[in-house]
Design a protein around this motif. Sequence first.
Motif, PDB file in Angstrom:
ATOM      1  N   PHE A 210     -14.166  -1.405 -14.667  1.00 12.73           N
ATOM      2  CA  PHE A 210     -13.554  -2.469 -13.882  1.00 12.73           C
ATOM      3  C   PHE A 210     -13.380  -2.027 -12.428  1.00 12.73           C
ATOM      4  O   PHE A 210     -12.927  -0.914 -12.159  1.00 12.73           O
ATOM      5  N   THR A 211     -13.712  -2.910 -11.515  1.00 12.25           N
ATOM      6  CA  THR A 211     -13.461  -2.676 -10.095  1.00 12.25           C
ATOM      7  C   THR A 211     -11.975  -2.863  -9.814  1.00 12.25           C
ATOM      8  O   THR A 211     -11.348  -3.804 -10.316  1.00 12.25           O
ATOM      9  N   VAL A 212     -11.417  -1.973  -9.030  1.00 16.53           N
ATOM     10  CA  VAL A 212      -9.996  -2.028  -8.688  1.00 16.53           C
ATOM     11  C   VAL A 212      -9.864  -2.370  -7.209  1.00 16.53           C
ATOM     12  O   VAL A 212     -10.409  -1.668  -6.350  1.00 16.53           O
ATOM     13  N   LYS A 213      -9.152  -3.459  -6.931  1.00 17.95           N
ATOM     14  CA  LYS A 213      -8.871  -3.839  -5.549  1.00 17.95           C
ATOM     15  C   LYS A 213      -7.365  -4.029  -5.390  1.00 17.95           C
ATOM     16  O   LYS A 213      -6.581  -3.689  -6.269  1.00 17.95           O
ATOM     17  N   ARG A 214      -6.969  -4.607  -4.282  1.00 12.26           N
ATOM     18  CA  ARG A 214      -5.546  -4.647  -3.959  1.00 12.26           C
ATOM     19  C   ARG A 214      -4.763  -5.677  -4.759  1.00 12.26           C
ATOM     20  O   ARG A 214      -3.545  -5.803  -4.561  1.00 12.26           O
ATOM     21  N   ASN A 215      -5.421  -6.428  -5.647  1.00  9.32           N
ATOM     22  CA  ASN A 215      -4.653  -7.292  -6.540  1.00  9.32           C
ATOM     23  C   ASN A 215      -3.876  -6.456  -7.561  1.00  9.32           C
ATOM     24  O   ASN A 215      -2.906  -6.920  -8.145  1.00  9.32           O
ATOM     25  N   GLN A 216      -4.336  -5.212  -7.787  1.00 10.21           N
ATOM     26  CA  GLN A 216      -3.595  -4.236  -8.584  1.00 10.21           C
ATOM     27  C   GLN A 216      -3.060  -3.183  -7.602  1.00 10.21           C
ATOM     28  O   GLN A 216      -3.618  -2.100  -7.451  1.00 10.21           O
ATOM     29  N   LYS A 217      -1.968  -3.532  -6.920  1.00  7.69           N
ATOM     30  CA  LYS A 217      -1.508  -2.722  -5.790  1.00  7.69           C
ATOM     31  C   LYS A 217      -1.178  -1.288  -6.183  1.00  7.69           C
ATOM     32  O   LYS A 217      -1.623  -0.331  -5.544  1.00  7.69           O
ATOM     33  N   ASN A 218      -0.388  -1.127  -7.233  1.00 11.27           N
ATOM     34  CA  ASN A 218       0.030   0.220  -7.616  1.00 11.27           C
ATOM     35  C   ASN A 218      -1.151   1.052  -8.083  1.00 11.27           C
ATOM     36  O   ASN A 218      -1.269   2.235  -7.735  1.00 11.27           O
ATOM     37  N   LEU A 219      -2.016   0.448  -8.868  1.00 16.11           N
ATOM     38  CA  LEU A 219      -3.194   1.162  -9.361  1.00 16.11           C
ATOM     39  C   LEU A 219      -4.118   1.536  -8.202  1.00 16.11           C
ATOM     40  O   LEU A 219      -4.630   2.660  -8.135  1.00 16.11           O
ATOM     41  N   HIS A 220      -4.330   0.598  -7.294  1.00 13.37           N
ATOM     42  CA  HIS A 220      -5.188   0.869  -6.139  1.00 13.37           C
ATOM     43  C   HIS A 220      -4.602   2.000  -5.288  1.00 13.37           C
ATOM     44  O   HIS A 220      -5.327   2.905  -4.845  1.00 13.37           O
ATOM     45  N   ARG A 221      -3.301   1.979  -5.077  1.00 16.71           N
ATOM     46  CA  ARG A 221      -2.647   3.025  -4.287  1.00 16.71           C
ATOM     47  C   ARG A 221      -2.776   4.381  -4.975  1.00 16.71           C
ATOM     48  O   ARG A 221      -3.020   5.398  -4.330  1.00 16.71           O
ATOM     49  N   GLN A 222      -2.638   4.384  -6.297  1.00 20.80           N
ATOM     50  CA  GLN A 222      -2.742   5.635  -7.037  1.00 20.80           C
ATOM     51  C   GLN A 222      -4.153   6.217  -6.959  1.00 20.80           C
ATOM     52  O   GLN A 222      -4.337   7.426  -6.787  1.00 20.80           O
ATOM     53  N   LEU A 223      -5.164   5.349  -7.055  1.00 26.24           N
ATOM     54  CA  LEU A 223      -6.548   5.828  -6.979  1.00 26.24           C
ATOM     55  C   LEU A 223      -6.882   6.319  -5.574  1.00 26.24           C
ATOM     56  O   LEU A 223      -7.587   7.314  -5.408  1.00 26.24           O
TER      57      LEU A 223
END
Length: 381
Positions: A210-223
């Motif tokens: 799955f592509t991770v973008k800023r709609n998953q803010k915490n996950l995106h920040r962690q990555l």
Amino acid sequence: MCRQSATVCLVKSPTRQHRLIGPVALRLETLADPRCRRGKRHPFVSVLMAACSAVLTGARSFAAIGQWASSAPQDTLARLGARTTTVFNVRIAPSAATIRRVLNAACPGGLADLLGHDPAGAETLAVDGKSARGSRHGEIPAAHLLAAVTGVGRVVTQLRVPSKTNEITCFDALLAPYELADVTVTADALHCQREHARFLVEEKKAHYAFTVKRNQKNLHRQLASLPWEKASTKFYDRATGHGRLETRVVQALTISDLDFPHAAQVAKIVRHRTQRKTGKRSRETVYVVTDLTSLEASPQRLAKIVRSQWVIENRLHFVRDTTFAEDASKVHTGHGPDNMATLRSFAINTLRAAGHTNIAAGLREMSYDSFRRPLDLIGLA
């Protein structure tokens, strides 16, 4: 009961046995006729086969399908199983009105499943949605169709997304009927959902990327905060197309404490693009989360998996828009938009299975002998 019908549309729920019965006509016999018993004149499967054949010659509307059927000679109508009348057994073609009523009423989920490609054994499966813009009518929004396509461009199935919800709610229902063991399912950032990951790994025994973008803010920040400078391997990929030069740099890290179900590896993809005409340069960074381990997917394979998501745009949505003018179609009543899209996808699948790489050229070839070649291609005796 089918996934998109208020009534039971198959003898049983769509199963792999239904989808692999054999010739298309035999598969469609398991789909129940939605018409009332009184007043039936044309066999249900015959009408559907006429529609499949006409779309294979380039027909884009109910009127075009009806015109193809009305022009068909007697031997073609006999192969389609059209009804007979008088003592001379003259075959009668269904009218455009009959074709419209049947396609507006036929169960879209059952039709899409029975005309689709079985994904078992595929390397990747891309999921994405598309709106049929021309189907918007008054206050009724355009039909939004969520589809699944294999990495080689074969359409598996589609579902119409209810107007008061979004693609996320239809993801599980779209893939539930299929055997997906060891298939890697890709999707855009909208579907980067924990529930989707659990469904694929725990229930379907599949993999996800799955592509991770800023709609998953915490996950995106962690990555973004991971020590990417410690990534031991990189993969460089260069390509040209759409008037630009593109270089992609892929890095991968093994992780064990990410707040995402079954996550085993994450990737960072940096895309450098240069417009050939203007020389304008741009840079984009995206992240990918997957349950595939480093032994199962190297950075090179991860790049290939991520790129496979574009298959659904380039080999399905783009083809239906440009070759079949789907967005210009004004079909909007009943299940018409869904089922016409399914017929277009079936035509694409059938032509690709016959070795055609250019769908527009394949349609032209069918049209040069429009009452024989399409029927030969779909196996009508």
